[in-house]
Design a protein around this motif. Sequence first.
Motif, PDB file in Angstrom:
ATOM      1  N   THR A   3     -94.708  61.367 -29.129  1.00 46.98           N
ATOM      2  CA  THR A   3     -93.287  61.022 -29.101  1.00 46.98           C
ATOM      3  C   THR A   3     -92.417  62.159 -29.633  1.00 46.98           C
ATOM      4  N   PHE A   7     -89.690  63.691 -26.849  1.00 43.21           N
ATOM      5  CA  PHE A   7     -88.334  63.163 -26.809  1.00 43.21           C
ATOM      6  C   PHE A   7     -87.314  64.247 -26.474  1.00 43.21           C
ATOM      7  N   TRP A  17     -85.980  59.417 -27.249  1.00 39.85           N
ATOM      8  CA  TRP A  17     -86.996  58.956 -28.201  1.00 39.85           C
ATOM      9  C   TRP A  17     -87.666  57.688 -27.676  1.00 39.85           C
ATOM     10  N   ALA A  21     -91.590  57.506 -26.564  1.00 43.90           N
ATOM     11  CA  ALA A  21     -92.514  56.553 -27.198  1.00 43.90           C
ATOM     12  C   ALA A  21     -93.176  55.680 -26.137  1.00 43.90           C
TER      13      ALA A  21
END
Length: 120
Positions: A3, A7, A17, A21
């Motif tokens: 992540t 991002f 983000w 994820a």
Amino acid sequence: MLTPAWFTDHADPERGWHWAAQGARLRRPVNWAMNAELDGEGRGDPVDAHLAELRACLPERTELLGGVEDPRPVAALESLALRLDLRLARIEDAGHEPWLERPDAVRTHLRRFIHGAVGA
């Protein structure tokens, strides 16, 4: 672990983000061996040695699509499009995954592309 690395691929860090994820949970793992091999080769463009082969595999009507805010320089896509004599559709305010960040803009480009292919 993925992540924080992914991002920044997006033009909007907050939504990036979330997408990073989600991608880290759903996608196959990063191929670290391939990445190390590419790093060992000085990150040379592996496509260069295969342009003729790639051209032969592409459908007659092909174009590239990329987000202008992708941290990977859009100049690389521009160069590839030029070397392959392809049109490059640039999606403004989008990063590495423009279909997530600007779905309406991508949809518009795809509709134009398909309409041109059907009408050709």
